[in-house]
Design a protein around this motif. Sequence first.
Motif, PDB file in Angstrom:
ATOM      1  N   ILE A   8       0.859  -1.190   0.000  1.00 27.79           N
ATOM      2  CA  ILE A   8       0.000   0.000   0.000  1.00 27.79           C
ATOM      3  C   ILE A   8       0.892   1.235   0.000  1.00 27.79           C
ATOM      4  CG2 ILE A   8      -1.818   1.253   1.215  1.00 27.79           C
ATOM      5  CD1 ILE A   8      -1.761  -1.973   2.561  1.00 27.79           C
ATOM      6  N   ILE A   9       0.756   2.073  -1.031  1.00 22.21           N
ATOM      7  CA  ILE A   9       1.585   3.276  -1.158  1.00 22.21           C
ATOM      8  C   ILE A   9       0.674   4.493  -1.048  1.00 22.21           C
ATOM      9  CG2 ILE A   9       3.305   4.467  -2.570  1.00 22.21           C
ATOM     10  CD1 ILE A   9       3.595   1.797  -4.157  1.00 22.21           C
ATOM     11  N   ASP A  10       0.719   5.153   0.087  1.00 23.52           N
ATOM     12  CA  ASP A  10      -0.117   6.325   0.332  1.00 23.52           C
ATOM     13  C   ASP A  10       0.516   7.104   1.475  1.00 23.52           C
ATOM     14  OD1 ASP A  10      -2.206   8.168   1.034  1.00 23.52           O
ATOM     15  OD2 ASP A  10      -3.634   6.839   0.032  1.00 23.52           O
ATOM     16  N   ASP A  11       0.736   8.406   1.290  1.00 26.82           N
ATOM     17  CA  ASP A  11       1.396   9.195   2.333  1.00 26.82           C
ATOM     18  C   ASP A  11       0.450   9.606   3.453  1.00 26.82           C
ATOM     19  OD1 ASP A  11       0.121  10.927   0.424  1.00 26.82           O
ATOM     20  OD2 ASP A  11       1.143  12.611   1.362  1.00 26.82           O
ATOM     21  N   PRO A  14      -3.424   7.631   8.047  1.00 23.33           N
ATOM     22  CA  PRO A  14      -4.697   7.003   8.439  1.00 23.33           C
ATOM     23  C   PRO A  14      -5.283   6.124   7.329  1.00 23.33           C
ATOM     24  CG  PRO A  14      -4.658   9.292   9.118  1.00 23.33           C
ATOM     25  CD  PRO A  14      -3.465   9.090   8.229  1.00 23.33           C
ATOM     26  N   ILE A  15      -5.212   6.610   6.068  1.00 22.56           N
ATOM     27  CA  ILE A  15      -5.749   5.819   4.957  1.00 22.56           C
ATOM     28  C   ILE A  15      -4.880   4.593   4.723  1.00 22.56           C
ATOM     29  CG2 ILE A  15      -6.169   5.803   2.468  1.00 22.56           C
ATOM     30  CD1 ILE A  15      -7.090   8.662   2.672  1.00 22.56           C
ATOM     31  N   ASN A  16      -3.572   4.778   4.761  1.00 23.55           N
ATOM     32  CA  ASN A  16      -2.654   3.656   4.557  1.00 23.55           C
ATOM     33  C   ASN A  16      -2.929   2.556   5.584  1.00 23.55           C
ATOM     34  OD1 ASN A  16      -0.295   1.995   4.279  1.00 23.55           O
ATOM     35  ND2 ASN A  16       0.714   3.723   3.278  1.00 23.55           N
ATOM     36  N   LYS A  17      -3.033   2.945   6.851  1.00 21.33           N
ATOM     37  CA  LYS A  17      -3.272   1.964   7.911  1.00 21.33           C
ATOM     38  C   LYS A  17      -4.653   1.330   7.784  1.00 21.33           C
ATOM     39  CE  LYS A  17      -0.106   4.041  11.270  1.00 21.33           C
ATOM     40  NZ  LYS A  17       0.012   4.720  12.595  1.00 21.33           N
ATOM     41  N   LEU A  18      -5.638   2.121   7.341  1.00 22.96           N
ATOM     42  CA  LEU A  18      -6.988   1.585   7.167  1.00 22.96           C
ATOM     43  C   LEU A  18      -7.010   0.516   6.081  1.00 22.96           C
ATOM     44  CD1 LEU A  18      -9.968   1.856   8.056  1.00 22.96           C
ATOM     45  CD2 LEU A  18     -10.243   3.539   6.208  1.00 22.96           C
ATOM     46  N   VAL A  19      -6.394   0.831   4.936  1.00 24.20           N
ATOM     47  CA  VAL A  19      -6.335  -0.150   3.850  1.00 24.20           C
ATOM     48  C   VAL A  19      -5.562  -1.393   4.295  1.00 24.20           C
ATOM     49  CG1 VAL A  19      -5.517  -0.598   1.507  1.00 24.20           C
ATOM     50  CG2 VAL A  19      -6.567   1.606   2.055  1.00 24.20           C
ATOM     51  N   ALA A  20      -4.472  -1.180   5.024  1.00 25.92           N
ATOM     52  CA  ALA A  20      -3.687  -2.315   5.527  1.00 25.92           C
ATOM     53  C   ALA A  20      -4.530  -3.209   6.432  1.00 25.92           C
ATOM     54  CB  ALA A  20      -2.459  -1.807   6.262  1.00 25.92           C
ATOM     55  N   SER A  21      -5.407  -2.584   7.228  1.00 29.38           N
ATOM     56  CA  SER A  21      -6.262  -3.384   8.122  1.00 29.38           C
ATOM     57  C   SER A  21      -7.262  -4.217   7.321  1.00 29.38           C
ATOM     58  CB  SER A  21      -6.993  -2.477   9.106  1.00 29.38           C
ATOM     59  OG  SER A  21      -7.994  -1.693   8.465  1.00 29.38           O
ATOM     60  N   TYR A  22      -7.819  -3.623   6.247  1.00 26.20           N
ATOM     61  CA  TYR A  22      -8.735  -4.387   5.390  1.00 26.20           C
ATOM     62  C   TYR A  22      -8.019  -5.580   4.777  1.00 26.20           C
ATOM     63  CZ  TYR A  22     -11.685  -0.161   5.505  1.00 26.20           C
ATOM     64  OH  TYR A  22     -12.453   0.905   5.899  1.00 26.20           O
ATOM     65  N   VAL A  23      -6.794  -5.353   4.319  1.00 23.22           N
ATOM     66  CA  VAL A  23      -6.013  -6.393   3.652  1.00 23.22           C
ATOM     67  C   VAL A  23      -5.654  -7.519   4.623  1.00 23.22           C
ATOM     68  CG1 VAL A  23      -3.742  -6.839   2.636  1.00 23.22           C
ATOM     69  CG2 VAL A  23      -5.101  -4.895   1.832  1.00 23.22           C
ATOM     70  N   THR A  24      -5.191  -7.157   5.812  1.00 17.40           N
ATOM     71  CA  THR A  24      -4.803  -8.190   6.778  1.00 17.40           C
ATOM     72  C   THR A  24      -6.026  -8.956   7.288  1.00 17.40           C
ATOM     73  OG1 THR A  24      -4.796  -6.495   8.529  1.00 17.40           O
ATOM     74  CG2 THR A  24      -2.692  -7.034   7.510  1.00 17.40           C
ATOM     75  N   ASN A  25      -7.172  -8.289   7.342  1.00 15.43           N
ATOM     76  CA  ASN A  25      -8.396  -8.996   7.741  1.00 15.43           C
ATOM     77  C   ASN A  25      -8.759 -10.094   6.749  1.00 15.43           C
ATOM     78  OD1 ASN A  25      -8.794  -7.543  10.077  1.00 15.43           O
ATOM     79  ND2 ASN A  25     -10.230  -6.079   9.169  1.00 15.43           N
ATOM     80  N   GLU A  26      -8.291  -9.931   5.520  1.00 14.78           N
ATOM     81  CA  GLU A  26      -8.518 -10.953   4.488  1.00 14.78           C
ATOM     82  C   GLU A  26      -7.354 -11.931   4.412  1.00 14.78           C
ATOM     83  OE1 GLU A  26     -11.300 -11.369   2.723  1.00 14.78           O
ATOM     84  OE2 GLU A  26     -12.212  -9.656   3.790  1.00 14.78           O
ATOM     85  N   HIS A  27      -6.451 -11.825   5.396  1.00 19.82           N
ATOM     86  CA  HIS A  27      -5.333 -12.763   5.553  1.00 19.82           C
ATOM     87  C   HIS A  27      -4.231 -12.616   4.505  1.00 19.82           C
ATOM     88  CE1 HIS A  27      -7.853 -14.570   8.595  1.00 19.82           C
ATOM     89  NE2 HIS A  27      -8.807 -14.778   7.706  1.00 19.82           N
ATOM     90  N   TYR A  34       5.167   5.190   2.389  1.00 21.00           N
ATOM     91  CA  TYR A  34       4.584   6.528   2.461  1.00 21.00           C
ATOM     92  C   TYR A  34       5.228   7.499   1.461  1.00 21.00           C
ATOM     93  CZ  TYR A  34       2.834   4.433   6.725  1.00 21.00           C
ATOM     94  OH  TYR A  34       2.227   3.590   7.619  1.00 21.00           O
ATOM     95  N   THR A  35       6.283   7.046   0.791  1.00 21.82           N
ATOM     96  CA  THR A  35       6.956   7.843  -0.235  1.00 21.82           C
ATOM     97  C   THR A  35       7.296   6.940  -1.416  1.00 21.82           C
ATOM     98  OG1 THR A  35       9.212   7.420   0.548  1.00 21.82           O
ATOM     99  CG2 THR A  35       8.018   9.283   1.551  1.00 21.82           C
TER     100      THR A  35
END
Length: 237
Positions: A8-11, A14-27, A34-35
Amino acid sequence: MSDEKILIIDDEKPINKLVASYVTNEHYRAYSAYTGAEALNLVRREDPDLIILDIMLPDVEGTALCLDIRKYSDAPIIFLSARTQEIDKIIALSAGGDDYMTKPFMPGELIARIKAHLRRRKQVSPDAAKKRTVFTFDDLKVDLDAYEVYLHGEPVSLTTKEFEILRLLMENPRKVFSTAQIYEQVWKTVCMENDTKTVMVYISNLRKKIEPDASDSKFIINVRGVGYKFNQLPSEE
């Protein structure tokens, strides 16, 4: 946990961590950058299976970063951007992106698109072993199993969608496909009005990469008012 890696590439942390949480929830395994510099290091080190990329980064434009990533990886790239203009989508896809979503986004749709891209990337036909896997057309050689393309003996870097469009047309020589048919067979979803323009952008980029003379298409021919076809038969090996 799945072995599949998603970068996930986003500076915006909060959005980066949110997307990461969605991804990890799907295993899946989530990696955050961030750069642009961090992203390229992770691409080279981790070889992600899919990349989610924002257009606006502090050190580089996302589309320019996409071009750099394509030097090292053919993983599907989903642009996730606040920019909503059609031209932004066209530029992103032209730079080597495979998909484009706008912020704010629905988590369920993002996960569905991630799964679809990963599924298509590793999908192998049950009777693939019975099919021809290496095609040669004069100076163009395509190895379907290795996902490799050569022109005049030199490797050609294609995005996943460019390769799948080439595969579709090449495996059905001289058969004309409409832009809607190409979109539905490659993207595996219903073609909407603006999606035909996406196909045209991809085919334009594909031609620039595989045609010996980009000004005089030899392989992918436009049949005016109908669609596109691959106009060569493979050489016998």
